[in-house]
Design a protein around this motif. Structure first.
Motif, PDB file in Angstrom:
ATOM      1  N   ASP A 102       0.987  -0.979  -0.043  1.00  0.00           N
ATOM      2  CA  ASP A 102      -0.213   0.026  -0.038  1.00  0.00           C
ATOM      3  C   ASP A 102       0.803   1.281   0.086  1.00  0.00           C
ATOM      4  O   ASP A 102       1.977   1.180   0.505  1.00  0.00           O
ATOM      5  CB  ASP A 102      -0.774  -0.172   1.092  1.00  0.00           C
ATOM      6  CG  ASP A 102      -1.977  -1.054   1.091  1.00  0.00           C
ATOM      7  OD1 ASP A 102      -2.281  -1.631   0.076  1.00  0.00           O
ATOM      8  OD2 ASP A 102      -2.884  -1.142   2.154  1.00  0.00           O
ATOM      9  N   ASP A 104       0.256   3.862   1.728  1.00  0.00           N
ATOM     10  CA  ASP A 104       0.208   4.852   2.727  1.00  0.00           C
ATOM     11  C   ASP A 104       1.286   4.425   4.147  1.00  0.00           C
ATOM     12  O   ASP A 104       0.946   4.934   5.156  1.00  0.00           O
ATOM     13  CB  ASP A 104      -1.159   4.718   3.384  1.00  0.00           C
ATOM     14  CG  ASP A 104      -1.573   3.286   3.672  1.00  0.00           C
ATOM     15  OD1 ASP A 104      -0.758   2.507   3.754  1.00  0.00           O
ATOM     16  OD2 ASP A 104      -2.583   3.076   4.085  1.00  0.00           O
ATOM     17  N   GLN A 106       1.311   1.629   5.512  1.00  0.00           N
ATOM     18  CA  GLN A 106       1.003   0.814   6.472  1.00  0.00           C
ATOM     19  C   GLN A 106       1.554  -0.763   6.326  1.00  0.00           C
ATOM     20  O   GLN A 106       1.649  -1.509   7.058  1.00  0.00           O
ATOM     21  CB  GLN A 106      -0.667   0.601   6.334  1.00  0.00           C
ATOM     22  CG  GLN A 106      -1.463   1.749   6.995  1.00  0.00           C
ATOM     23  CD  GLN A 106      -2.934   1.275   7.180  1.00  0.00           C
ATOM     24  OE1 GLN A 106      -3.584   1.408   6.431  1.00  0.00           O
ATOM     25  NE2 GLN A 106      -3.378   0.840   8.566  1.00  0.00           N
ATOM     26  N   ARG A 205       0.978  -4.041  12.192  1.00  0.00           N
ATOM     27  CA  ARG A 205       0.670  -2.992  11.167  1.00  0.00           C
ATOM     28  C   ARG A 205       0.276  -1.754  11.784  1.00  0.00           C
ATOM     29  O   ARG A 205      -0.370  -1.439  12.449  1.00  0.00           O
ATOM     30  CB  ARG A 205      -0.763  -3.684  10.480  1.00  0.00           C
ATOM     31  CG  ARG A 205      -0.847  -3.035   9.258  1.00  0.00           C
ATOM     32  CD  ARG A 205      -1.858  -3.366   8.071  1.00  0.00           C
ATOM     33  NE  ARG A 205      -1.710  -3.119   7.029  1.00  0.00           N
ATOM     34  CZ  ARG A 205      -2.659  -2.493   5.996  1.00  0.00           C
ATOM     35  NH1 ARG A 205      -3.768  -2.339   6.512  1.00  0.00           N
ATOM     36  NH2 ARG A 205      -2.047  -2.164   4.943  1.00  0.00           N
ATOM     37  N   ARG A 208      -2.060   4.528   9.206  1.00  0.00           N
ATOM     38  CA  ARG A 208      -1.571   5.492   8.049  1.00  0.00           C
ATOM     39  C   ARG A 208      -0.622   6.620   8.514  1.00  0.00           C
ATOM     40  O   ARG A 208      -0.929   7.146   9.402  1.00  0.00           O
ATOM     41  CB  ARG A 208      -3.084   6.051   7.506  1.00  0.00           C
ATOM     42  CG  ARG A 208      -3.632   5.397   6.296  1.00  0.00           C
ATOM     43  CD  ARG A 208      -4.857   6.352   5.631  1.00  0.00           C
ATOM     44  NE  ARG A 208      -5.029   5.727   4.574  1.00  0.00           N
ATOM     45  CZ  ARG A 208      -4.438   6.175   3.536  1.00  0.00           C
ATOM     46  NH1 ARG A 208      -3.832   7.002   3.373  1.00  0.00           N
ATOM     47  NH2 ARG A 208      -4.791   5.349   2.256  1.00  0.00           N
TER      48      ARG A 208
HETATM   49 MG    MG Z   1      -4.140   1.540   4.593  1.00  0.00          MG
END
Ligand code: MG
Ligand code: UDP
Length: 336
Positions: A102, A104, A106, A205, A208
């Protein structure tokens, strides 16, 4: 993959990132990726797929691509969704291994080093499995936990829990996946379905790095239903199970009514509200079953129409000049 000692060049690893309105976070993500990649013993290319953004995402991608020849941009003609954007990125990738992540942050770029290690040990698929998820609402975490457990139960092929699209794929796995022509894309499921040698790396995780989630509730619901319905026909059987269940209940009700009329000397004694209730329950059950069939029918219709799953409108100048923008795949991949 060739054994490392026979190589004359470093292997090329493609990093594929779908971006939808990510202008705010993209320069930061690029910086973190490059910093992490300096520690890897591989060459890299970064493929940024703009999934029909309305902000400055494409301008940012274009600027990065002009500055750094390792960056290639692919712009889709509209917002086709995360899974389609991933497909466009996989098609454009030229690496011997492809990492999908991704935009962002993450999916921490630092984890890719251990993914590459496992790939060089001979694994074809290295997926990232989340220990913890931060920065997400309790409702989303609960919904995801429920979804993964449900998926586990109904799926014909097990999909490891708490895994997403953050994974490394050997090029032959990516090529295999691209041969699947289905429209209801759910890459993490297809990845498991395809077989090959899989292993996991674990991580916490983070939230963002900037901006807001681009997965609206309806997109999330669409992804979840694609995941469930593309890999299981169990919901179709639900109609049969419900039908049998209600048949049993009806027979029971008939027997009770018969007993009732014997005790109260006359069939009129059977309460009318019971029959109204039965009609309502059966009516709604039939509608649910029709709805489930409709979902499958909808997907069959999508497959039969066989429209392109994404359309590339533009690529950054560094990308292959022979690339036909109306085509999903660059020429190199068509041969595969
Ligand atoms: Mg995300
Ligand atoms: N994304 C995309 N198209 C969409 C929605 C999302 O390409 O229609 C991208 C988004 O830019 C991000 C990734 O998919 O790189 C995951 O989206 P997001 O982080 O918003 O989802 P979340 O992590 O909140 O589930």
């Amino acid at each position: 993959m060739l054994p490392t000692r026979l190589r004359t060049q470093k292997p090329l690893v493609s990093l594929v990132m779908p971006c939808f309105n990510e202008a705010e976070v993209l320069p930061m993500t690029y910086g973190r990726l490059i910093e992490a990649a300096n520690h890897w013993d591989v060459a890299i290319e970064i493929i940024l797929v703009d999934d029909g953004s309305q902000d400055e995402t494409w301008t940012t991608i274009d600027r990065l691509a002009r500055r750094d020849p390792r960056v290639r941009g692919v712009r889709l003609s509209r917002n086709f969704g995360h899974q389609a954007a991933l497909g466009a990125g996989l098609s454009a990738a030229r690496g011997e291994a492809i990492v999908t992540l991704d935009a962002d942050l993450q999916d921490p770029p630092e984890l890719i080093a251990s993914m590459i290690d496992k790939w060089q040990d001979g694994f074809d698929v290295v997926y990232a499995q989340r220990n913890r998820r931060e920065g997400e609402t309790l409702a989303k975490r609960a919904a995801c936990a429920l979804f993964y457990r449900l998926l586990d139960r109904v799926n014909q092929v097990p999909i490891p829990r708490d895994t997403g699209d953050f994974a490394l794929l050997d090029a032959r796995v990516a090529r295999t996946l691209l041969r699947f022509r289905e429209h209801a894309l759910f890459w993490r499921g297809l990845r498991c379905w395809s077989g090959f040698r899989h292993t996991a790396v674990h991580f916490d995780r983070p939230g963002r790095a900037g901006g807001r989630t681009k997965y609206t509730l309806s997109k999330l619901f669409g992804l979840a239903s694609d995941g469930l319905l593309s890999f299981s026909t169990l919901p179709l059987r639900l109609a049969l199970f419900l039908g049998l269940g209600f048949l049993g209940l009806t027979l029971l009700a008939v027997m009770i009514a018969a007993l009732w009329s014997m005790v109260h000397a006359g069939p009129t004694a059977w309460p009318i509200s019971g029959s109204v209730l039965t009609t309502l329950v059966l009516g709604s059950t039939q509608l649910i079953c029709l709805g489930i069939m409709g979902e499958y029918l909808n997907r069959i219709y999508d497959e039969v129409r066989d429209r392109p799953r994404w359309i590339v409108e533009q690529t950054t100048p560094a990308a292959s000049p022979q690339w036909n923008a109306a085509d999903e795949q660059p020429p190199a991949r068509m041969a595969g």
